[in-house]
Design an enzyme around this catalytic site. Structure first.
Site, PDB file in Angstrom:
ATOM      1  N   CYS A  76       0.835  -1.211   0.000  1.00 37.39           N
ATOM      2  CA  CYS A  76       0.000   0.000   0.000  1.00 37.39           C
ATOM      3  C   CYS A  76       0.870   1.261   0.000  1.00 37.39           C
ATOM      4  O   CYS A  76       1.591   1.526   0.967  1.00 37.39           O
ATOM      5  CB  CYS A  76      -0.905  -0.040   1.229  1.00 37.39           C
ATOM      6  SG  CYS A  76      -1.754   1.496   1.601  1.00 37.39           S
ATOM      7  N   CYS A  79       0.139   3.717   2.815  1.00 35.40           N
ATOM      8  CA  CYS A  79       0.633   3.161   4.086  1.00 35.40           C
ATOM      9  C   CYS A  79       2.131   3.423   4.231  1.00 35.40           C
ATOM     10  O   CYS A  79       2.595   3.827   5.301  1.00 35.40           O
ATOM     11  CB  CYS A  79       0.383   1.652   4.154  1.00 35.40           C
ATOM     12  SG  CYS A  79      -1.342   1.158   4.093  1.00 35.40           S
TER      13      CYS A  79
END
Length: 154
Positions: A76, A79
């Site tokens: 991600c 993230c």
């Protein structure tokens, strides 16, 4: 009540990030220097604790300060962008708040249990229960404001 009894009643319980033992940290002693009574590991080191399906429940239920969990995944992009800010937040907020990280790819059972549909998702726990959550990456100033507001009553 004596001063010793007051300090004992105001003690906080903190789970050891290594062995998961519950440790009582008296309010009149600096928690940032506390070590686990069972294994000697520092209870706080200024970094988020990696939690797994095997350790998550103990870390949440045996820690009597607010716990913020970052549900994330290594693939991600947002993230990974937020990871340095989350690391800095741990350094600034410990020992008043414990920060955990849960890799949802490696721990899909936790992601399913908490209904994590988008990442990153931050969740605040108090008394072993989820209190609030927020999805989406945040820069450090916004992250600190959100954590401070979300943990104010935890």
């Amino acid at each position: 009540m004596t001063a010793a009894a007051d300090a004992t009643s105001a003690a906080r319980q903190i789970a050891c990030p290594k062995c998961l033992a519950a440790n009582r940290v008296p309010a009149d002693r600096p928690a940032e220097k506390a070590r686990c009574g069972a294994c000697g590991t520092p209870l706080f080191d200024g970094h988020p604790v990696e939690a797994t399906e095997a350790t998550f429940d103990a870390l949440i239920s045996r820690t009597h300060i607010p716990v913020v969990v970052d549900f994330w995944a290594p693939w991600c992009g947002p993230c990974r962008m937020m990871a340095p800010a989350y690391e800095q937040a741990a350094a600034q907020l410990e020992p008043q708040v414990r920060l955990l990280k849960v890799d949802t790819q490696a721990n899909p059972g936790l992601a399913a249990r908490y209904g994590i549909r988008s990442i990153p998702t931050l969740a605040v726990f108090g008394g072993g229960q989820e209190l609030t959550r927020q999805s989406g990456a945040m820069p450090l100033p916004q992250l600190l404001r959100w954590i401070e507001a979300a943990t104010a009553y935890a």
